[in-house]
Every structure is written in C-alpha cells, then in structure tokens.
Scaffold this active site. Sequence first.
Site, PDB file in Angstrom:
ATOM      1  N   ALA A  27       0.807  -1.230   0.000  1.00 41.85           N
ATOM      2  CA  ALA A  27       0.000   0.000   0.000  1.00 41.85           C
ATOM      3  C   ALA A  27       0.837   1.275   0.000  1.00 41.85           C
ATOM      4  CB  ALA A  27      -0.928  -0.012   1.211  1.00 41.85           C
ATOM      5  N   ASP A 107      -5.350  -1.538  -6.506  1.00 40.65           N
ATOM      6  CA  ASP A 107      -5.759  -0.240  -7.061  1.00 40.65           C
ATOM      7  C   ASP A 107      -5.482  -0.076  -8.557  1.00 40.65           C
ATOM      8  OD1 ASP A 107      -2.946   1.159  -5.215  1.00 40.65           O
ATOM      9  OD2 ASP A 107      -2.966   0.208  -7.193  1.00 40.65           O
ATOM     10  N   HIS A 122      -3.544 -10.044  -4.412  1.00 39.14           N
ATOM     11  CA  HIS A 122      -4.824  -9.889  -3.689  1.00 39.14           C
ATOM     12  C   HIS A 122      -5.962  -9.499  -4.617  1.00 39.14           C
ATOM     13  CE1 HIS A 122      -2.432  -9.159   0.271  1.00 39.14           C
ATOM     14  NE2 HIS A 122      -2.664 -10.440   0.076  1.00 39.14           N
ATOM     15  N   CYS A 130     -20.640 -11.507  -9.146  1.00 37.23           N
ATOM     16  CA  CYS A 130     -21.915 -11.842  -8.512  1.00 37.23           C
ATOM     17  C   CYS A 130     -21.762 -13.090  -7.647  1.00 37.23           C
ATOM     18  CB  CYS A 130     -22.972 -12.109  -9.598  1.00 37.23           C
ATOM     19  SG  CYS A 130     -24.530 -12.671  -8.895  1.00 37.23           S
ATOM     20  N   CYS A 133     -24.483 -15.815  -9.546  1.00 33.30           N
ATOM     21  CA  CYS A 133     -24.248 -16.442 -10.872  1.00 33.30           C
ATOM     22  C   CYS A 133     -22.804 -16.274 -11.335  1.00 33.30           C
ATOM     23  CB  CYS A 133     -25.201 -15.813 -11.905  1.00 33.30           C
ATOM     24  SG  CYS A 133     -24.778 -14.105 -12.304  1.00 33.30           S
ATOM     25  N   CYS A 151     -26.494  -7.801  -9.244  1.00 29.99           N
ATOM     26  CA  CYS A 151     -26.379  -8.347 -10.596  1.00 29.99           C
ATOM     27  C   CYS A 151     -27.776  -8.364 -11.229  1.00 29.99           C
ATOM     28  CB  CYS A 151     -25.830  -9.764 -10.453  1.00 29.99           C
ATOM     29  SG  CYS A 151     -25.797 -10.711 -11.958  1.00 29.99           S
ATOM     30  N   ASN A 216      11.161   2.051   2.234  1.00 28.64           N
ATOM     31  CA  ASN A 216      10.062   2.318   3.166  1.00 28.64           C
ATOM     32  C   ASN A 216      10.564   3.368   4.159  1.00 28.64           C
ATOM     33  OD1 ASN A 216       8.053   2.135   5.224  1.00 28.64           O
ATOM     34  ND2 ASN A 216       7.619   0.036   4.586  1.00 28.64           N
TER      35      ASN A 216
HETATM   36  N1  APR Z   1       6.569   5.210   0.312  1.00 30.35           N
HETATM   37  C1  APR Z   1       6.922   3.955   0.708  1.00 30.35           C
HETATM   38  N2  APR Z   1       6.361   3.322   1.766  1.00 30.35           N
HETATM   39  C2  APR Z   1       5.429   4.013   2.460  1.00 30.35           C
HETATM   40  C3  APR Z   1       5.022   5.326   2.125  1.00 30.35           C
HETATM   41  C4  APR Z   1       5.631   5.923   1.003  1.00 30.35           C
HETATM   42  N3  APR Z   1       5.314   7.174   0.601  1.00 30.35           N
HETATM   43  N4  APR Z   1       4.072   5.724   3.023  1.00 30.35           N
HETATM   44  C5  APR Z   1       3.894   4.692   3.885  1.00 30.35           C
HETATM   45  N5  APR Z   1       4.703   3.668   3.554  1.00 30.35           N
HETATM   46  C6  APR Z   1       4.843   2.360   4.189  1.00 30.35           C
HETATM   47  C7  APR Z   1       4.488   2.297   5.652  1.00 30.35           C
HETATM   48  O1  APR Z   1       5.634   2.616   6.437  1.00 30.35           O
HETATM   49  C8  APR Z   1       4.096   0.819   5.801  1.00 30.35           C
HETATM   50  O2  APR Z   1       5.238   0.020   6.092  1.00 30.35           O
HETATM   51  O3  APR Z   1       3.894   1.513   3.546  1.00 30.35           O
HETATM   52  C9  APR Z   1       3.574   0.432   4.417  1.00 30.35           C
HETATM   53  C10 APR Z   1       2.083   0.192   4.372  1.00 30.35           C
HETATM   54  O4  APR Z   1       1.832  -0.939   5.152  1.00 30.35           O
HETATM   55  P1  APR Z   1       0.353  -1.560   5.206  1.00 30.35           P
HETATM   56  O5  APR Z   1      -0.622  -0.457   5.362  1.00 30.35           O
HETATM   57  O6  APR Z   1       0.380  -2.672   6.194  1.00 30.35           O
HETATM   58  O7  APR Z   1       0.135  -2.124   3.736  1.00 30.35           O
HETATM   59  P2  APR Z   1       0.558  -3.540   3.165  1.00 30.35           P
HETATM   60  O8  APR Z   1       1.831  -3.998   3.777  1.00 30.35           O
HETATM   61  O9  APR Z   1       0.488  -3.436   1.706  1.00 30.35           O
HETATM   62  O10 APR Z   1      -0.642  -4.460   3.694  1.00 30.35           O
HETATM   63  C11 APR Z   1      -0.690  -5.767   3.206  1.00 30.35           C
HETATM   64  O11 APR Z   1      -2.829  -6.040   4.321  1.00 30.35           O
HETATM   65  O12 APR Z   1      -4.926  -5.249   4.822  1.00 30.35           O
HETATM   66  C12 APR Z   1      -4.223  -6.108   4.003  1.00 30.35           C
HETATM   67  O13 APR Z   1      -4.873  -6.824   1.883  1.00 30.35           O
HETATM   68  C13 APR Z   1      -4.382  -5.716   2.576  1.00 30.35           C
HETATM   69  O14 APR Z   1      -2.744  -5.835   0.781  1.00 30.35           O
HETATM   70  C14 APR Z   1      -2.961  -5.403   2.116  1.00 30.35           C
HETATM   71  C15 APR Z   1      -2.123  -6.200   3.095  1.00 30.35           C
END
Ligand code: APR
Length: 251
Positions: A27, A107, A122, A130, A133, A151, A216
């Site tokens: 994310a 996304d 994911h 649906c 179906c 649906c 990160n």
């Molecule tokens: N650039 C790089 N990393 C960043 C930035 C940025 N600008 N901003 C935040 N982060 C880092 C945060 O420090 C954190 O380590 O992104 C990470 C986001 O972590 P999560 O929110 O836990 O996301 P993710 O690891 O992708 O979650 C995995 O959890 O909820 C489920 O299915 C969902 O795919 C997701 C999975």
Amino acid sequence: MEDIKQLIEKAGNAVKKSKHLVAFTGAGISVESGIPSFRGKDGLWSRYDPKYVEIDYFKKYPEECWPVLFEIFYSQMLKARPNKAHEVLARWENQGLLKAVITQNIDNLHQEAGNQNVIEYHGNSRTLECLKCHSVKTATQAILGEIPPRCHCGGVLKPSFVFFGEEIPHQAAMAAVQEASLCDVMLVIGTTGSVMPANMIPVYASRAGAFIIEINPEPGEFTYNIVDLFLPLKAGEALTSIENYINQSAG
Ligand code: APR
C-alpha cells in the site's frame, strides 16, 4: 552509518547489474497517489473495522458492508492516478530491466502506469463478481447505481479482490513463487510485511539468494531479517533517485 547518497548508489548498482529484477509492492507505493495505507499512523484499519472485508461477514451483511467498502476502496481509488514510483517501475519494465511486479495492492495503478507483467496477489478492485451467478461487471458501471450493487440475476456483487478468509488466486500465487525463485534482486516497496501468505514472497526470494532492497520510510517485518539494503525513503523519492543515478552512470 552510510549516507543516503551511498545507499542510493549501492541500490542503483544492484538494480543495473540485475539479471532478473522483481518488485514486490504494498500500500505504501500508492500513498503518494492519495490512497491511505492500512496500518501505521491514521491507517485505514485504525479508522475502519477490518470485519467489513471479511468474507463470511460480507456474505451475511452485504448491505452493512458495502457503504464501508465504497468509502475505503472506491471513493478515493477511482480518482487516484499512478505516482512517480509507479512510473519508474513502468519505465524499467519497458527497458527490459524489471521482469515483474508482484503487488498486494488492488488499485490497478501499476497497470495504469504501463506495467504489463503485474501479478495481483490480492486481486483487483476494478471488477465485481456476482455471489449468485458469478458474472463479472466493471466496478464503475455497477457501483454508480444502488448500494449494495446487484447483478441482473438479483445476486449481490462482491469486489473481485481477496477478502480476509478467502484463498489467494491460484494463478497469482504460483506466478509469484515462480518470480521469487527466479529473481536475483527484489525491490520490496511500501509494505509492513505483516500479512500472510503474501509476506512469504520476499522470504522465498531471499532464500533463493536474491539481494533484497527495501524502500520504506519506516522499518517493518522484513527490515532486520531478510533485507540486504534498507532505503529509509518514500517510494517516489527513492525510485527517482535510483533511476537518476543509473541514467547518469550509464554509458
Ligand atoms: N513510500 C513507501 N512506503 C510508504 C510510504 C511511502 N510514501 N508511506 C507509507 N509507507 C509504508 C508504511 O511505512 C508501511 O510500512 O507503507 C507500508 C504500508 O503498510 P500496510 O498499510 O500494512 O500495507 P501492506 O503492507 O500493503 O498491507 C498488506 O494487508 O490489509 C491487508 O490486503 C491488505 O494488501 C494489504 C495487506
């Protein structure tokens, strides 16, 4: 402690010399596109109960879940555009440098940036399926109508991403393990590494001998275990700096 410039150069040299570079994203790579992360400071799970993305709860209470799913996954996402980090990865695939992106994100921003080989561990939020179906609709068509979207057969539509309690799509799981075993350098970008089984992918790559570069601003589950080079930077800044270093040192 090496300074950031030295770390960028080390990462640039590893990426430039790689034979099979793979990116594993979470994310965090989409935060600079305006999509909030799940964990950490004001992360989505500190504002919403994850139960709304739990498959049994959703099947039982779709009317209760859908307004929250819309707010979490669709209100922002349909406006979001790829950021600099996505664009660097797309250019690197285009130049034949990056072989695959394995993403936990739903996304679609890697594809919109131009990456072709994207393994969506994911699933993807762009389509809905649906529950009755199993026909598939694009999210934009379906969710602009009623909530919960239904649906034509009357069944409730579910976003085509993996809910908690659901299996990882088999195809994606196999492709991800394959890429992890082939890669010699893996970029782990923007993930806490806290969710199974996605978080095993960088571990497999490391066990197969890959050089692991983590990007990160904060350390996470991988940083002090399998990471060989930690860049404490945001994705956009790190990837553009690495790309600039590679382009300047080319030739
Ligand atoms: N650039 C790089 N990393 C960043 C930035 C940025 N600008 N901003 C935040 N982060 C880092 C945060 O420090 C954190 O380590 O992104 C990470 C986001 O972590 P999560 O929110 O836990 O996301 P993710 O690891 O992708 O979650 C995995 O959890 O909820 C489920 O299915 C969902 O795919 C997701 C999975």
